[in-house]
Design an enzyme around this catalytic site. Structure first.
Site, short mmCIF file in Angstrom:
data_model
loop_
_atom_site.label_atom_id
_atom_site.label_comp_id
_atom_site.label_asym_id
_atom_site.label_seq_id
_atom_site.Cartn_x
_atom_site.Cartn_y
_atom_site.Cartn_z
N ASP A 1 -3.32 -47.81 -13.55
CA ASP A 1 -4.06 -46.18 -12.93
C ASP A 1 -5.13 -46.83 -12.03
OD1 ASP A 1 -5.17 -44.12 -12.78
OD2 ASP A 1 -5.36 -43.79 -14.68
N GLN B 1 -2.39 -47.42 -18.38
CA GLN B 1 -3.75 -47.56 -18.01
C GLN B 1 -3.86 -48.76 -17.20
OE1 GLN B 1 -6.11 -47.45 -21.60
NE2 GLN B 1 -6.00 -45.13 -21.81
N TYR C 1 -6.97 -32.21 -17.18
CA TYR C 1 -7.82 -31.92 -15.83
C TYR C 1 -8.61 -30.40 -16.37
CZ TYR C 1 -5.61 -35.80 -13.67
OH TYR C 1 -5.27 -37.05 -13.07
N ARG D 1 -1.02 -40.54 -16.57
CA ARG D 1 -1.99 -40.61 -17.47
C ARG D 1 -1.89 -41.00 -18.69
NH1 ARG D 1 -7.19 -38.97 -13.49
NH2 ARG D 1 -7.42 -41.25 -13.13
N SER E 1 -8.44 -44.48 -11.78
CA SER E 1 -9.05 -44.87 -12.59
C SER E 1 -9.96 -45.99 -12.36
CB SER E 1 -8.63 -45.13 -14.17
OG SER E 1 -8.30 -43.84 -14.54
N1 LIG Z 1 -4.59 -43.00 -19.19
C1 LIG Z 1 -5.38 -42.18 -19.29
O1 LIG Z 1 -5.09 -41.55 -20.56
C2 LIG Z 1 -6.58 -41.63 -18.69
C3 LIG Z 1 -6.86 -42.41 -17.38
C4 LIG Z 1 -7.96 -41.88 -16.73
C5 LIG Z 1 -8.30 -40.42 -16.81
N2 LIG Z 1 -7.71 -39.81 -18.00
C6 LIG Z 1 -8.28 -38.38 -18.06
O2 LIG Z 1 -7.93 -37.49 -16.88
C7 LIG Z 1 -8.85 -36.57 -16.92
C8 LIG Z 1 -9.38 -36.46 -15.68
O3 LIG Z 1 -9.90 -37.58 -15.22
P1 LIG Z 1 -10.44 -37.97 -13.70
O4 LIG Z 1 -11.34 -38.96 -13.54
O5 LIG Z 1 -9.25 -38.18 -12.87
O6 LIG Z 1 -11.17 -36.52 -13.16
P2 LIG Z 1 -11.24 -35.73 -11.90
O7 LIG Z 1 -11.53 -36.60 -10.45
O8 LIG Z 1 -9.84 -35.04 -11.58
O9 LIG Z 1 -12.40 -34.73 -12.02
C9 LIG Z 1 -13.59 -35.30 -12.25
C10 LIG Z 1 -14.38 -34.27 -13.38
O10 LIG Z 1 -14.75 -33.00 -12.81
C11 LIG Z 1 -14.70 -32.21 -13.68
N3 LIG Z 1 -14.86 -30.87 -13.03
C12 LIG Z 1 -13.84 -29.90 -12.76
N4 LIG Z 1 -14.14 -28.95 -12.21
C13 LIG Z 1 -15.64 -28.74 -12.77
C14 LIG Z 1 -16.73 -27.86 -12.48
N5 LIG Z 1 -16.57 -26.85 -12.01
N6 LIG Z 1 -17.78 -28.26 -13.13
C15 LIG Z 1 -18.14 -29.46 -13.56
N7 LIG Z 1 -17.02 -30.28 -13.90
C16 LIG Z 1 -15.94 -30.17 -13.29
C17 LIG Z 1 -13.37 -32.41 -14.49
O11 LIG Z 1 -13.43 -31.86 -15.90
C18 LIG Z 1 -13.47 -34.05 -14.55
O12 LIG Z 1 -13.88 -34.47 -15.73
C19 LIG Z 1 -9.88 -36.78 -17.87
O13 LIG Z 1 -9.43 -35.90 -18.89
C20 LIG Z 1 -9.84 -38.22 -18.31
O14 LIG Z 1 -10.09 -38.53 -19.46
C21 LIG Z 1 -6.79 -40.34 -18.74
#
Ligand SMILES: NC(=O)c1ccc[n+]([C@@H]2O[C@H](COP(=O)([O-])OP(=O)(O)OC[C@H]3O[C@@H](n4cnc5c(N)ncnc54)[C@H](O)[C@@H]3O)[C@@H](O)[C@H]2O)c1
Length: 390
Positions: free
Chosen positions: A130, A127, A226, A122, A133
């Site tokens: 991904d 991106q 995460y 990530r 995403s």
């Molecule tokens: N290319 C990039 O830079 C890129 C691309 C996509 C996502 N990301 C980042 O990766 C991270 C994860 O994204 P994702 O969509 O895969 O998330 P994910 O599917 O792993 O989780 C979804 C959300 O659930 C939240 N969560 C976990 N436990 C929780 C709880 N007990 N209560 C409330 N919320 C809770 C997490 O903080 C997350 O925001 C984020 O920081 C996102 O910004 C970065």
């Protein structure tokens, strides 16, 4: 010279996506690809074989992959597909290695170079590749649509001569890619929106989407962007802060996930009991067991006066758009290794090195890459010894 690319028809139940769409065909040919597809591969999204120009169709999947340099798929292929592949060929698909020990073993035995789409690092440069995403964004949108069809009321404020109704209150719990898209969609549809996550940086993101943010005073930011699991004390603190918001909501969308662990439970049975009559929860974390104690993965259940919808493989429900984005994600990954009609893998490239699962008869060792490890270590976990990629 050219690179022989084979695209499989998906066989898993309810999987409607396909990993090649007509808009990507010319781009792959330009990179030096010669394209073959399994007959009927696009059927589930109404893409007839005739819609794919310059692609050869083969009915038998083992014959299709026998000469392929690269095999593309959405879901992990069946073991006999790997058996039919050329030794040293490339496979690109979702794998989720921790759940597929037999497949990983076969990939190693067959010396397949396998890139697992769920482990694309990530980082900004990745991106466009991904797939987690792109597919999550669609799921977040669709959760609002699903919730709206189960509600017996409207989302926006509607004014009539008989008086005004609405707007509905929508709470989104878990503000990763899917959650933020759900917040944006519900806001666009006129609902009053609230967001909640254990990572404090999501507060600003929620506010920028027109939502308010539920503060619980608990920060559970983990490694690599995460979340980490909460302690029992933190869980109690969060539950106390959230109960009022849960009970005032008309629609709740939950998306919380922690890589490699079952979905955290965010809504207890007691909290569901206290919800408004007619309220709806759409649990997008059903695949990992669900964020709601009453969730039954894959089913829609009535608990008292509350409806809990917990669909599986949500991106597949929007198969047409999901395939379009997934095919582009795979194309962008392939473009990193295909040039002038040949495949050349630069293992110094952090995206290729971070995404490879097996190569030259060995399981990739991602332990030297702390960032990738933090995000995908558990996803790589397989029942085979680790060894460095050559
Ligand atoms: N290319 C990039 O830079 C890129 C691309 C996509 C996502 N990301 C980042 O990766 C991270 C994860 O994204 P994702 O969509 O895969 O998330 P994910 O599917 O792993 O989780 C979804 C959300 O659930 C939240 N969560 C976990 N436990 C929780 C709880 N007990 N209560 C409330 N919320 C809770 C997490 O903080 C997350 O925001 C984020 O920081 C996102 O910004 C970065």
């Amino acid at each position: 010279m050219y690179v022989n690319i084979a695209v499989l028809k998906e066989t898993q139940p309810h999987e409607r996506r396909v990993s090649l769409v007509p808009s990507v065909v010319a781009k792959l040919i330009k990179l030096g690809g010669k394209l073959h597809m399994q007959s009927g591969a696009g059927e589930a999204v109404k893409l007839a074989d005739a819609a794919f120009e310059d692609v050869a169709f083969i009915a038998d999947r083992n014959a299709l992959v026998a000469d392929a340099d690269v095999v593309l798929a959405v879901q992990p292929p069946a073991l006999d597909v790997i058996d039919a592949m050329k030794e040293g060929a490339i496979l690109i698909s979702f794998i989720y290695a921790g759940h597929q020990p037999a497949l990983v073993k076969r990939l190693i035995e067959k010396k397949i170079t396998c890139f697992a789409m769920e482990t694309i690092p990530r980082v900004s440069r990745a991106q466009s590749m991904d797939a987690l995403s792109s597919q999550s964004a669609l799921a977040g949108y669709y959760a609002v649509q699903l919730g709206a069809t189960h509600l017996r009321r409207v989302l926006p404020k509607i004014t009539t001569a008989a008086g005004a109704i609405g707007p509905a209150k929508v709470l989104v719990m878990g503000l990763g890619v899917a959650g933020l898209e759900a917040l944006a969609t519900a806001h666009r549809l006129g609902a009053v929106t609230e967001g909640y996550d254990v990572r404090p940086e999501t507060q600003e993101q929620a506010l920028s989407l027109g939502a308010t943010f539920v503060e619980t005073g608990v920060d559970a930011s983990g490694k690599g962007g995460y979340a980490r699991a909460l302690t029992a004390e933190e869980k109690a603190k969060v539950a106390a802060a959230l109960t009022e918001h849960i009970q005032q909501s008309d629609l709740i969308i939950t998306t919380a996930a922690i890589p490699g662990r079952p979905s955290p439970k965010l809504i207890s049975k007691a909290q569901v009991q206290g919800m408004k009559a007619g309220a709806v929860i759409v649990d997008l974390s059903a695949e990992g067991g669900g964020n709601v104690e009453d969730t039954v993965p894959g089913q829609t259940v009535e608990v008292g006066q509350v409806t809990i919808v917990a669909p599986l493989n949500v991106p597949s429900l929007l198969g047409e758009d999901a395939s379009e984005l997934y095919a582009k994600n795979q194309y962008n990954l392939l473009a990193l290794m295909m040039k002038d009609n040949i495949i050349e893998i630069d293992w110094a490239d952090e995206i290729l090195a971070g995404t490879v699962l097996t190569h030259a008869g060995k399981l990739a060792d991602h332990s030297a890459k702390p960032e990738a490890d933090a995000k995908s270590g558990s996803r790589h976990a397989a029942a085979t010894p680790t060894a460095k990629v050559a």
